[in-house]
Write a protein that holds these residues in place. Structure first.
Motif, PDB file in Angstrom:
ATOM      1  N   ALA A  44       0.878  -0.986   0.215  1.00 53.22           N
ATOM      2  CA  ALA A  44       0.103  -0.334  -0.301  1.00 53.22           C
ATOM      3  C   ALA A  44       0.938   0.901   0.119  1.00 53.22           C
ATOM      4  O   ALA A  44       0.391   2.050  -1.033  1.00 53.22           O
ATOM      5  CB  ALA A  44      -0.754   0.171   1.167  1.00 53.22           C
ATOM      6  N   GLU A  45       1.846   1.485   0.986  1.00 56.54           N
ATOM      7  CA  GLU A  45       2.990   2.390   0.382  1.00 56.54           C
ATOM      8  C   GLU A  45       3.049   2.539  -0.471  1.00 56.54           C
ATOM      9  O   GLU A  45       3.877   3.592  -0.928  1.00 56.54           O
ATOM     10  CB  GLU A  45       4.112   2.245   1.392  1.00 56.54           C
ATOM     11  CG  GLU A  45       3.022   1.773   2.953  1.00 56.54           C
ATOM     12  CD  GLU A  45       4.902   1.924   4.420  1.00 56.54           C
ATOM     13  OE1 GLU A  45       5.470   1.427   3.424  1.00 56.54           O
ATOM     14  OE2 GLU A  45       4.665   1.444   5.129  1.00 56.54           O
ATOM     15  N   LEU A  46       3.902   1.687  -1.330  1.00 52.86           N
ATOM     16  CA  LEU A  46       4.640   1.570  -2.625  1.00 52.86           C
ATOM     17  C   LEU A  46       3.022   1.859  -3.405  1.00 52.86           C
ATOM     18  O   LEU A  46       3.722   2.850  -4.476  1.00 52.86           O
ATOM     19  CB  LEU A  46       4.307  -0.023  -3.009  1.00 52.86           C
ATOM     20  CG  LEU A  46       6.149   0.041  -2.630  1.00 52.86           C
ATOM     21  CD1 LEU A  46       6.616  -2.054  -3.719  1.00 52.86           C
ATOM     22  CD2 LEU A  46       7.315   0.195  -2.886  1.00 52.86           C
ATOM     23  N   ALA A  47       2.194   1.721  -3.260  1.00 50.57           N
ATOM     24  CA  ALA A  47       1.156   1.653  -4.494  1.00 50.57           C
ATOM     25  C   ALA A  47       0.937   3.703  -4.440  1.00 50.57           C
ATOM     26  O   ALA A  47       0.473   4.569  -5.512  1.00 50.57           O
ATOM     27  CB  ALA A  47      -0.037   1.725  -4.135  1.00 50.57           C
ATOM     28  N   GLY A  48       1.711   4.431  -3.152  1.00 47.74           N
ATOM     29  CA  GLY A  48       1.350   5.841  -2.793  1.00 47.74           C
ATOM     30  C   GLY A  48       1.919   6.376  -2.748  1.00 47.74           C
ATOM     31  O   GLY A  48       2.604   8.227  -3.366  1.00 47.74           O
ATOM     32  N   LEU A  49       3.374   6.021  -3.477  1.00 47.03           N
ATOM     33  CA  LEU A  49       4.454   6.767  -4.209  1.00 47.03           C
ATOM     34  C   LEU A  49       4.409   7.009  -5.747  1.00 47.03           C
ATOM     35  O   LEU A  49       3.932   5.853  -6.832  1.00 47.03           O
ATOM     36  CB  LEU A  49       5.995   5.523  -3.620  1.00 47.03           C
ATOM     37  CG  LEU A  49       5.834   5.750  -2.074  1.00 47.03           C
ATOM     38  CD1 LEU A  49       6.861   4.636  -2.091  1.00 47.03           C
ATOM     39  CD2 LEU A  49       6.456   7.055  -1.827  1.00 47.03           C
ATOM     40  N   PRO A  50       5.196   7.967  -6.366  1.00 47.34           N
ATOM     41  CA  PRO A  50       5.714   7.871  -7.166  1.00 47.34           C
ATOM     42  C   PRO A  50       6.412   7.072  -8.772  1.00 47.34           C
ATOM     43  O   PRO A  50       6.866   6.564  -7.143  1.00 47.34           O
ATOM     44  CB  PRO A  50       5.882   9.104  -8.149  1.00 47.34           C
ATOM     45  CG  PRO A  50       6.371  10.324  -6.505  1.00 47.34           C
ATOM     46  CD  PRO A  50       5.881   9.409  -5.766  1.00 47.34           C
ATOM     47  N   GLY A  51       6.115   6.473  -9.032  1.00 46.86           N
ATOM     48  CA  GLY A  51       7.605   5.608  -9.994  1.00 46.86           C
ATOM     49  C   GLY A  51       8.329   5.442  -9.892  1.00 46.86           C
ATOM     50  O   GLY A  51       8.939   4.325  -8.305  1.00 46.86           O
ATOM     51  N   PRO A  52       9.290   6.088  -9.364  1.00 45.58           N
ATOM     52  CA  PRO A  52      10.964   6.349  -9.286  1.00 45.58           C
ATOM     53  C   PRO A  52      11.429   6.116  -7.587  1.00 45.58           C
ATOM     54  O   PRO A  52      12.310   5.284  -7.298  1.00 45.58           O
ATOM     55  CB  PRO A  52      11.296   8.108  -9.964  1.00 45.58           C
ATOM     56  CG  PRO A  52      10.405   7.808 -10.595  1.00 45.58           C
ATOM     57  CD  PRO A  52       9.179   7.766 -10.506  1.00 45.58           C
ATOM     58  N   ASP A  53      10.059   6.563  -7.238  1.00 46.79           N
ATOM     59  CA  ASP A  53      10.318   6.413  -5.536  1.00 46.79           C
ATOM     60  C   ASP A  53      10.211   4.714  -5.033  1.00 46.79           C
ATOM     61  O   ASP A  53      10.463   4.528  -4.137  1.00 46.79           O
ATOM     62  CB  ASP A  53       9.356   7.527  -4.993  1.00 46.79           C
ATOM     63  CG  ASP A  53      10.289   8.893  -5.081  1.00 46.79           C
ATOM     64  OD1 ASP A  53      11.441   9.240  -5.569  1.00 46.79           O
ATOM     65  OD2 ASP A  53       9.599  10.057  -5.225  1.00 46.79           O
ATOM     66  N   GLN A  54       8.893   4.523  -5.606  1.00 50.89           N
ATOM     67  CA  GLN A  54       9.120   2.657  -5.498  1.00 50.89           C
ATOM     68  C   GLN A  54       9.808   1.383  -5.509  1.00 50.89           C
ATOM     69  O   GLN A  54      10.641   1.070  -4.309  1.00 50.89           O
ATOM     70  CB  GLN A  54       7.844   2.259  -6.530  1.00 50.89           C
ATOM     71  CG  GLN A  54       6.668   3.206  -6.225  1.00 50.89           C
ATOM     72  CD  GLN A  54       5.417   2.138  -7.698  1.00 50.89           C
ATOM     73  OE1 GLN A  54       5.758   1.743  -7.652  1.00 50.89           O
ATOM     74  NE2 GLN A  54       4.150   3.407  -7.125  1.00 50.89           N
ATOM     75  N   THR A  55      10.637   1.678  -6.313  1.00 47.72           N
ATOM     76  CA  THR A  55      12.328   1.393  -6.500  1.00 47.72           C
ATOM     77  C   THR A  55      13.113   1.717  -5.030  1.00 47.72           C
ATOM     78  O   THR A  55      13.636   0.583  -4.308  1.00 47.72           O
ATOM     79  CB  THR A  55      12.973   1.612  -7.740  1.00 47.72           C
ATOM     80  OG1 THR A  55      12.196   0.849  -8.685  1.00 47.72           O
ATOM     81  CG2 THR A  55      14.200   0.044  -7.933  1.00 47.72           C
TER      82      THR A  55
END
Length: 144
Positions: A44-55
């Motif tokens: 859920a935290e990942l889904a709330g982040l922009p693409g580059p910040d997810q990795t």
């Protein structure tokens, strides 16, 4: 005056690779509802982040997964985890290639020579009396 209602943004799942990293990280946790709960929270935290910040975020979760496992279990870090964080001897001291010799004193006033970095004592070879020279300068930066 009415307050505007927040516009609902469509939910987007996390990108595939960060999701895989999170799933791998949570495999270190004990199986059961604890593992499932952490996996769901991290995804859920990942889904709330922009693409580059997810990795970046997923890599951080993966690198701290062993510490999280220790915290969840309520145990101390294992020997492998201790080895990753324990300070080690400087490389040159470990290989006995170079020591930074200094004078030191015991609690009863006896003087001896030791490495300032690794605390190795210089071998006197003369039954406690060092015979290598009269001053600190004669061995100051010498090898071990």
């Amino acid at each position: 005056m009415t307050t505007p209602r927040p516009v609902a943004t469509p939910w987007k799942p996390a990108q595939p690779w960060p999701s895989r990293l999170v799933r791998l990280a949570t495999r270190a946790l004990p199986p059961g509802e604890v593992r499932d709960r952490y996996r769901q929270e991290f995804l859920a935290e990942l889904a709330g982040l922009p693409g580059p910040d997810q990795t970046r975020h997923a890599a951080g979760i993966l690198t701290h997964s062993l510490a999280l496992r220790s915290a969840v279990r309520g145990t101390r870090a294992g020997p492998m985890e201790d080895a990753m964080t324990a300070p080690s001897k400087p490389l040159l001291c470990r290989t006995n290639a170079h020591h930074h010799w200094e004078w030191a004193s015991t609690p009863d006033g006896q003087r001896y020579i030791r490495c300032a970095r690794c605390l190795k004592e210089k071998d006197s070879g003369a039954g406690g009396q060092w015979t290598g020279g009269a001053s600190m300068g004669s061995f100051g930066q010498g090898g071990g």
